[in-house]
Design an enzyme around this catalytic site. Structure first.
Site, PDB file in Angstrom:
ATOM      1  N   HIS A  39       1.311  -1.257   0.095  1.00 32.34           N
ATOM      2  CA  HIS A  39       0.011   0.071   0.362  1.00 32.34           C
ATOM      3  C   HIS A  39       0.831   1.228  -0.069  1.00 32.34           C
ATOM      4  O   HIS A  39       0.960   1.974   1.126  1.00 32.34           O
ATOM      5  CB  HIS A  39      -0.710   0.205   1.253  1.00 32.34           C
ATOM      6  CG  HIS A  39      -1.988   1.062   1.519  1.00 32.34           C
ATOM      7  ND1 HIS A  39      -3.573   0.334   1.234  1.00 32.34           N
ATOM      8  CD2 HIS A  39      -2.392   2.288   0.959  1.00 32.34           C
ATOM      9  CE1 HIS A  39      -4.075   1.829   1.109  1.00 32.34           C
ATOM     10  NE2 HIS A  39      -3.296   2.614   1.003  1.00 32.34           N
ATOM     11  N   ASN A  60     -12.093  -0.742  -5.136  1.00 30.42           N
ATOM     12  CA  ASN A  60     -12.078   0.674  -4.202  1.00 30.42           C
ATOM     13  C   ASN A  60     -12.855   1.897  -5.072  1.00 30.42           C
ATOM     14  O   ASN A  60     -12.207   1.863  -6.036  1.00 30.42           O
ATOM     15  CB  ASN A  60     -10.681   1.324  -3.231  1.00 30.42           C
ATOM     16  CG  ASN A  60      -9.843   0.370  -3.288  1.00 30.42           C
ATOM     17  OD1 ASN A  60     -10.393  -0.392  -3.039  1.00 30.42           O
ATOM     18  ND2 ASN A  60      -8.762   0.759  -2.551  1.00 30.42           N
ATOM     19  N   GLU A 119     -12.613  -1.312  -0.315  1.00 31.39           N
ATOM     20  CA  GLU A 119     -12.864   0.547   0.143  1.00 31.39           C
ATOM     21  C   GLU A 119     -13.559   1.099  -0.259  1.00 31.39           C
ATOM     22  O   GLU A 119     -13.965   0.716  -1.659  1.00 31.39           O
ATOM     23  CB  GLU A 119     -11.133   0.710  -0.450  1.00 31.39           C
ATOM     24  CG  GLU A 119      -9.659   0.377   0.717  1.00 31.39           C
ATOM     25  CD  GLU A 119      -8.730   1.711   0.060  1.00 31.39           C
ATOM     26  OE1 GLU A 119      -9.293   3.144  -0.086  1.00 31.39           O
ATOM     27  OE2 GLU A 119      -7.340   1.470   0.284  1.00 31.39           O
TER      28      GLU A 119
HETATM   29  O1  IFM Z   1      -6.834   6.711   1.705  1.00 33.77           O
HETATM   30  C1  IFM Z   1      -6.548   6.751   0.715  1.00 33.77           C
HETATM   31  C2  IFM Z   1      -6.239   4.912   0.812  1.00 33.77           C
HETATM   32  O2  IFM Z   1      -5.107   5.103   1.419  1.00 33.77           O
HETATM   33  C3  IFM Z   1      -6.347   4.675  -0.550  1.00 33.77           C
HETATM   34  N1  IFM Z   1      -7.247   4.824  -1.252  1.00 33.77           N
HETATM   35  C4  IFM Z   1      -8.608   6.370  -1.071  1.00 33.77           C
HETATM   36  C5  IFM Z   1      -7.519   6.501   0.241  1.00 33.77           C
HETATM   37  C6  IFM Z   1      -8.830   7.597   0.111  1.00 33.77           C
HETATM   38  O3  IFM Z   1      -8.100   8.721  -0.184  1.00 33.77           O
END
Ligand code: IFM
Length: 466
Positions: free
Chosen positions: A131, A305, A371
């Site tokens: 990540h 995400n 996400e």
């Molecule tokens: O905080 C980030 C994450 O690390 C990766 N996806 C988007 C999130 C919000 O910007």
């Protein structure tokens, strides 16, 4: 209101399928802190956040939410929420500080303790290997635009599978390689802050390769029951109108935002239109024989995400932009409607569109929302409560969209809310709060926001009240 009116209307409840996974997600650099402890060395984000002007308020991940020292407290929060799963990432420079050679035992021990405590709490660990925190030494050697970084990543994946393969059942190779390639190497708003269209396309290819080689490595070391996945931040792209020019603008962004990953990893090919569009930047000769076959090693699911859609039209956008030349042909427009504290539009329909597209394009691939969430300017009021009705509304609308997509045949197996805790939001530092648990960064005190109580209720019911 009569007594009958007051009864809960269960006919309207949106129940999710039995076995649906309910989780929260975090990432190492955003919450762990302990940046120089137990052998951890700098990642590209430690370096980048120290460059004046790169991160708001000069914030760094040095302490973050201090999760490294508060692991048990944070797992207790998850138990209170009732989550079935927890998605976290492993900091590569904590376990293999130079990105090469043997692992550091203390780094491995930290993740082993985390995983064991999750399992003891009945929470399934879902580990992401990357990540965005590349060991700085590997960036100094060329970073993701260099092929060797993909080899190093596969080696690191093997180390982690050996260390945790007996207790972590779900493995994700990469999180959002689009951001890492295009924001990190294209427009430089993320670490390492390079601004080269060619470097971003090379990085994207090496991410695909790293993913495929890591899948092979993981499969060879993990028990057969383990699942392997990849998380993409797919863009829900909409043309402003159905004019041929606007539709073509959307096609370009779909190619360089979505199919640049989807086609190699699921079909073992590069999109022809992407190669055509990017001809002014590269001839893609850095793609070697066998690379695309390696990138398409079979996976068990795809992580998605999603935050908001992208609206485009024919025209051009002012530089600097991460789109590797596409911005010369594409104008990005604000989507209508309410916005979060990131100024991102709230548009749950985009998630439905994405899921039903994937249902059609990849019918045999199980999907997981790895996400989804929103930042708002939350604060603890004098009574200690954190009221975040906009976040509850955002989450409700997006879960309803997931439910509708499942009813329409999308094979969605789980939902991970971003994020468990307020945390380091990359170039925005601590100024943006995505957590359902409020963190007071001066004291590290954690407080359930109203959205956390709401999510606990959703999990306990297995769905939405309506
Ligand atoms: O905080 C980030 C994450 O690390 C990766 N996806 C988007 C999130 C919000 O910007």
């Amino acid at each position: 209101m009569t007594a009958l009116d007051a009864r809960p209307d269960t006919t309207q409840a949106l129940r999710f399928p039995a076995g649906f996974r309910w989780g929260t997600a975090t990432a190492a650099y955003q919450i762990e802190g302990a940046a120089a402890e137990d052998g951890r060395t700098p990642s590209i984000w430690d370096t980048f956040s120290r460059i004046p002007g790169k991160v708001r308020n000069g914030d760094t991940g040095d302490i973050a939410a201090d999760h490294y020292h508060r692991t048990s407290e944070d797992i207790a929060l998850m138990r209170r929420l009732g989550v079935t799963d927890y998605r976290f990432s492993i900091a590569w420079p904590r376990v293999q500080p130079t990105g090469r050679g043997p692992a550091v035992q203390k780094g491995l021990d930290f993740y082993r303790r985390l995983v064991d405590e999750l399992l003891a709490s009945g929470i399934r660990p879902v580990a992401t290997l990357y990540h965005w925190d590349l060991p700085q030494e590997l960036e100094d050697a060329g970073g993701w635009p260099q092929r060797e970084t993909a080899q190093r990543f596969a080696e690191y994946a093997g180390i982690m599978a050996g260390a945790l393969g007996d207790r972590v059942a779900t493995w994700t190779t990469l999180n959002e390689p689009w951001c890492a390639a295009f924001l990190g190497y294209g427009n430089g708003v993320h670490a390492p802050g390079r601004t080269s269209p060619l470097a971003s396309l090379r990085a994207a290819h090496h991410f695909n390769l790293a993913h495929g080689w890591a899948v092979r490595e993981l499969r060879s070391r993990l028990p057969a029951r383990c699942e392997v996945s990849l998380t993409l931040n797919l863009h829900a792209v909409r043309p402003l109108s159905d004019s041929a020019a606007d539709v073509d603008a959307a096609r370009r962004i779909d190619a360089v935002g979505n199919r640049i990953f989807l086609d190699p990893v699921f079909h073992g090919r590069l999109p022809e239109d992407l190669v055509r569009d990017t001809a002014p930047v590269t001839d893609w000769s850095f793609v070697r024989d066998g690379d695309l076959e390696a990138a398409s090693a079979p996976m068990d699911s795809l992580g998605i995400n999603y935050y908001s859609p992208t609206v485009v039209a024919a025209g051009s956008s002012p530089a600097p932009s991460p789109w590797a030349g596409a911005e010369e042909h594409v104008r990005f427009l604000p989507a209508p409607g309410p916005r979060t504290a990131m100024d991102w539009p709230v548009d749950a329909e985009g998630l439905y569109e994405l899921l039903t597209r994937l249902r059609d394009d990849l019918p045999s691939v199980p999907l997981v929302i790895t996400e989804n969430g929103a930042a708002y300017d939350d604060y603890a009021d004098p009574s200690g409560a954190v009221k975040d009705p906009e976040r509850v509304a955002y989450l409700h609308a997006h879960l309803a969209a997931v439910h509708r997509a499942i009813e329409a045949g999308a094979d969605v197996r789980g939902y991970f809310l971003w994020s468990l805790l307020d945390n380091f939001e990359w170039a925005y530092g601590y100024s943006k709060r995505f957590g359902i648990v409020h963190v007071d960064f001066a004291t590290q005190r954690r407080t359930f926001k109203d959205s956390a109580h709401w999510y606990a209720d959703v999990i306990a019911r297995g769905g939405l009240r309506s």
